[in-house]
Design a protein around this motif. Structure first.
Motif, PDB file in Angstrom:
ATOM      1  N   PRO A  37     149.753  29.993  17.167  1.00 13.86           N
ATOM      2  CA  PRO A  37     148.537  30.244  17.953  1.00 13.86           C
ATOM      3  C   PRO A  37     147.784  31.502  17.533  1.00 13.86           C
ATOM      4  N   ARG A  38     148.445  32.340  16.741  1.00  9.63           N
ATOM      5  CA  ARG A  38     147.760  33.538  16.258  1.00  9.63           C
ATOM      6  C   ARG A  38     146.900  33.267  15.033  1.00  9.63           C
ATOM      7  N   LEU A  39     146.903  32.016  14.579  1.00  5.39           N
ATOM      8  CA  LEU A  39     146.090  31.618  13.436  1.00  5.39           C
ATOM      9  C   LEU A  39     144.903  30.786  13.913  1.00  5.39           C
ATOM     10  N   PRO A  40     143.803  30.774  13.169  1.00  2.00           N
ATOM     11  CA  PRO A  40     142.636  30.001  13.576  1.00  2.00           C
ATOM     12  C   PRO A  40     142.934  28.513  13.725  1.00  2.00           C
ATOM     13  N   ASN A  41     142.326  27.893  14.733  1.00  2.00           N
ATOM     14  CA  ASN A  41     142.456  26.458  14.981  1.00  2.00           C
ATOM     15  C   ASN A  41     141.377  25.727  14.187  1.00  2.00           C
ATOM     16  N   GLN A  42     141.792  24.836  13.303  1.00  2.00           N
ATOM     17  CA  GLN A  42     140.831  24.143  12.460  1.00  2.00           C
ATOM     18  C   GLN A  42     140.823  22.638  12.729  1.00  2.00           C
ATOM     19  N   GLU A  43     141.125  22.256  13.964  1.00  2.00           N
ATOM     20  CA  GLU A  43     141.140  20.836  14.313  1.00  2.00           C
ATOM     21  C   GLU A  43     139.777  20.361  14.799  1.00  2.00           C
ATOM     22  N   VAL A  44     139.209  21.072  15.757  1.00  2.00           N
ATOM     23  CA  VAL A  44     137.939  20.644  16.335  1.00  2.00           C
ATOM     24  C   VAL A  44     136.768  21.027  15.436  1.00  2.00           C
ATOM     25  N   PHE A  45     136.776  22.279  14.974  1.00  2.00           N
ATOM     26  CA  PHE A  45     135.721  22.739  14.084  1.00  2.00           C
ATOM     27  C   PHE A  45     136.259  22.742  12.660  1.00  2.00           C
ATOM     28  N   LYS A  46     135.661  21.952  11.802  1.00  2.00           N
ATOM     29  CA  LYS A  46     136.189  21.722  10.462  1.00  2.00           C
ATOM     30  C   LYS A  46     135.745  22.817   9.492  1.00  2.00           C
ATOM     31  N   PRO A  47     136.640  23.224   8.595  1.00  2.00           N
ATOM     32  CA  PRO A  47     136.233  24.188   7.577  1.00  2.00           C
ATOM     33  C   PRO A  47     135.247  23.561   6.607  1.00  2.00           C
ATOM     34  N   ALA A  48     134.280  24.346   6.191  1.00  2.00           N
ATOM     35  CA  ALA A  48     133.263  23.834   5.283  1.00  2.00           C
ATOM     36  C   ALA A  48     133.765  23.752   3.853  1.00  2.00           C
ATOM     37  N   ILE A  49     134.826  24.474   3.529  1.00  2.00           N
ATOM     38  CA  ILE A  49     135.333  24.513   2.162  1.00  2.00           C
ATOM     39  C   ILE A  49     136.834  24.229   2.175  1.00  2.00           C
ATOM     40  N   ALA A 258     137.306  27.286  13.402  1.00  2.00           N
ATOM     41  CA  ALA A 258     137.573  27.611  12.013  1.00  2.00           C
ATOM     42  C   ALA A 258     136.466  28.489  11.458  1.00  2.00           C
ATOM     43  N   GLY A 259     136.794  29.234  10.417  1.00  2.00           N
ATOM     44  CA  GLY A 259     135.772  29.927   9.660  1.00  2.00           C
ATOM     45  C   GLY A 259     135.191  28.993   8.627  1.00  2.00           C
ATOM     46  N   ILE A 260     134.647  29.537   7.566  1.00  2.00           N
ATOM     47  CA  ILE A 260     134.043  28.698   6.539  1.00  2.00           C
ATOM     48  C   ILE A 260     135.111  28.051   5.667  1.00  2.00           C
ATOM     49  N   TYR A 261     136.160  28.805   5.339  1.00  2.00           N
ATOM     50  CA  TYR A 261     137.210  28.289   4.482  1.00  2.00           C
ATOM     51  C   TYR A 261     138.285  27.544   5.273  1.00  2.00           C
ATOM     52  N   SER A 262     139.071  26.746   4.563  1.00  2.00           N
ATOM     53  CA  SER A 262     140.209  26.081   5.180  1.00  2.00           C
ATOM     54  C   SER A 262     141.370  27.058   5.285  1.00  2.00           C
ATOM     55  N   SER A 263     142.489  26.582   5.853  1.00  2.00           N
ATOM     56  CA  SER A 263     143.632  27.462   6.085  1.00  2.00           C
ATOM     57  C   SER A 263     144.601  27.483   4.911  1.00  2.00           C
ATOM     58  N   GLU A 264     144.204  26.960   3.765  1.00  2.00           N
ATOM     59  CA  GLU A 264     145.120  26.974   2.625  1.00  2.00           C
ATOM     60  C   GLU A 264     145.475  28.410   2.240  1.00  2.00           C
ATOM     61  N   PRO A 265     146.710  28.635   1.804  1.00  2.00           N
ATOM     62  CA  PRO A 265     147.187  29.996   1.548  1.00  2.00           C
ATOM     63  C   PRO A 265     146.267  30.823   0.655  1.00  2.00           C
ATOM     64  N   ILE A 266     145.671  30.195  -0.342  1.00  2.00           N
ATOM     65  CA  ILE A 266     144.879  30.970  -1.290  1.00  2.00           C
ATOM     66  C   ILE A 266     143.695  31.657  -0.617  1.00  2.00           C
ATOM     67  N   PHE A 267     143.288  31.142   0.539  1.00  2.00           N
ATOM     68  CA  PHE A 267     142.152  31.736   1.237  1.00  2.00           C
ATOM     69  C   PHE A 267     142.571  32.767   2.286  1.00  2.00           C
ATOM     70  N   ARG A 268     143.867  32.960   2.512  1.00  2.00           N
ATOM     71  CA  ARG A 268     144.311  33.765   3.641  1.00  2.00           C
ATOM     72  C   ARG A 268     143.875  35.232   3.547  1.00  2.00           C
ATOM     73  N   CYS A 269     143.729  35.766   2.347  1.00  2.00           N
ATOM     74  CA  CYS A 269     143.360  37.179   2.257  1.00  2.00           C
ATOM     75  C   CYS A 269     141.874  37.393   2.470  1.00  2.00           C
ATOM     76  N   TYR A 270     141.102  36.321   2.550  1.00  2.00           N
ATOM     77  CA  TYR A 270     139.666  36.464   2.780  1.00  2.00           C
ATOM     78  C   TYR A 270     139.379  36.249   4.261  1.00  2.00           C
ATOM     79  N   ILE A 271     139.904  37.125   5.110  1.00  2.00           N
ATOM     80  CA  ILE A 271     139.771  36.913   6.547  1.00  2.00           C
ATOM     81  C   ILE A 271     138.319  36.919   6.980  1.00  2.00           C
TER      82      ILE A 271
END
Length: 334
Positions: A37-49, A258-271
């Protein structure tokens, strides 16, 4: 205002904006797919990338199906200004275009101006397991650990940043070592002044703290042999000594989106793009003197399916609150 090295990695930028390097305070490499729950929820709002198409469960049958999510193909970015009549107009239009390989995986992101290619921003290489093996950010070199997290970046000037994550994959620490360059005025024999670049060592540490819906970032920059300009009776001189620059960020985020990016690990440092940021306060202080205070205010629009269609950011220099800079981004899908 953004990170010295990682800013180059952020495709909305100015980035962004990096194996979890071994460190006595660094936790073990996190599990990329952990749900918390401390991570962004990307179910309802979809990441653009997204890097690769995702499998989702069909709501009617509950069976796992391979969906064809909207693929972002273009972002149109513009600066919003007011004309003499007070009407808002767009200027300085530029585009970011997204291309995909035969498997639907994100291949490259390129910048265009006036329909002409300016240059490549990002490229990705994958293996047969759909894991990213290489990421290219213009001329910045990245290292990716076995869990898919960016662990290190090397900038064109040779500056190296190591990135550390916590047990659920949040960026908690970055350490940059390298050099910085100042342009100082040197008086010439004829009495004129010439700007001369001077390069010295720098160490920058970024520490991230997550409290409720706030993210606090404390950045300490140690600039060796910093030249402070002094003007006495019209004569310019410099006092050279080490300088510590403290910069603080306070970000207010919404974990239900969600933000613009998906939750894939490679994007995690771009908070700054991965999380859904509502407000971002910035303050820089050196020797007890506030150099600047900024505030970024965000607004987002989504379609009925939860995909981001438009975002705006209003940048306010608190020393001149009436002089706001507004940037708008419009997203197109296929």
């Amino acid at each position: 205002m953004k990170k010295t090295t990682l800013a180059f990695l952020l495709i909305t930028l100015p980035l962004l904006f990096t194996s979890c390097a071994s460190d006595e305070n660094a936790p073990a490499t996190p599990t990329p797919d952990v749900i918390d729950p401390r991570l962004p929820n990307q179910e309802v709002f979809k990441p653009a990338i997204q890097l690769i198409p995702k499998k989702t469960a069909a709501k009617t049958t509950g069976k796992s199906t391979e969906t064809a999510p909207h693929r972002l193909i273009k972002e149109v970015v513009s600066d919003i200004i007011k004309d003499d009549n007070g009407n808002e107009i767009e200027e300085n239009l530029r585009e970011r275009r997204y291309t995909y390989d035969s498997r639907g995986r994100l291949h490259s992101i390129d910048k265009y101006t006036d329909n002409l290619l300016v240059g490549n921003i990002t490229k990705f290489d994958f293996n047969e397991a759909n894991q990213v093996t290489n990421a290219y950010y213009a001329d910045i070199v990245t290292e990716i650990n076995s869990s898919g997290f960016i662990s290190k970046v090397t900038a064109p000037n040779g500056n190296v940043t190591d990135i550390y994550y916590d047990e659920i994959g949040r960026d908690i620490k970055e350490v940059e070592n390298g050099t910085y360059t100042q342009r100082i005025l040197q008086q010439q024999p004829d009495g004129s002044y010439l700007q001369v670049p001077v390069t010295n060592p720098v160490n920058i540490t970024y520490l991230y703290t997550y409290v409720g819906n706030k993210v606090f970032v404390n950045i300490t920059s140690l600039q060796k042999n910093y030249s402070k300009r002094v003007v006495t009776n019209g004569v310019t001189s410099y006092v050279v000594k080490d300088r510590i620059l403290d910069t603080t960020y306070e970000l207010t985020v919404d974990y239900t989106k969600a933000g613009i990016y998906s939750s894939e690990p490679i994007f995690r440092c771009y908070i700054y793009n991965w999380m859904h940021i509502l407000d971002w306060k910035i303050k820089a202080v050196s020797e007890g003197v506030t150099l600047y205070e900024m505030r970024n205010e965000y607004d987002y629009k989504y379609d009925a399916n939860g995909y981001l269609t438009e975002s705006t950011v209003k940048v306010i220099d608190l020393a001149y609150p009436d002089e706001k800079t507004v940037t708008k981004t419009v997203y197109s899908y296929e």
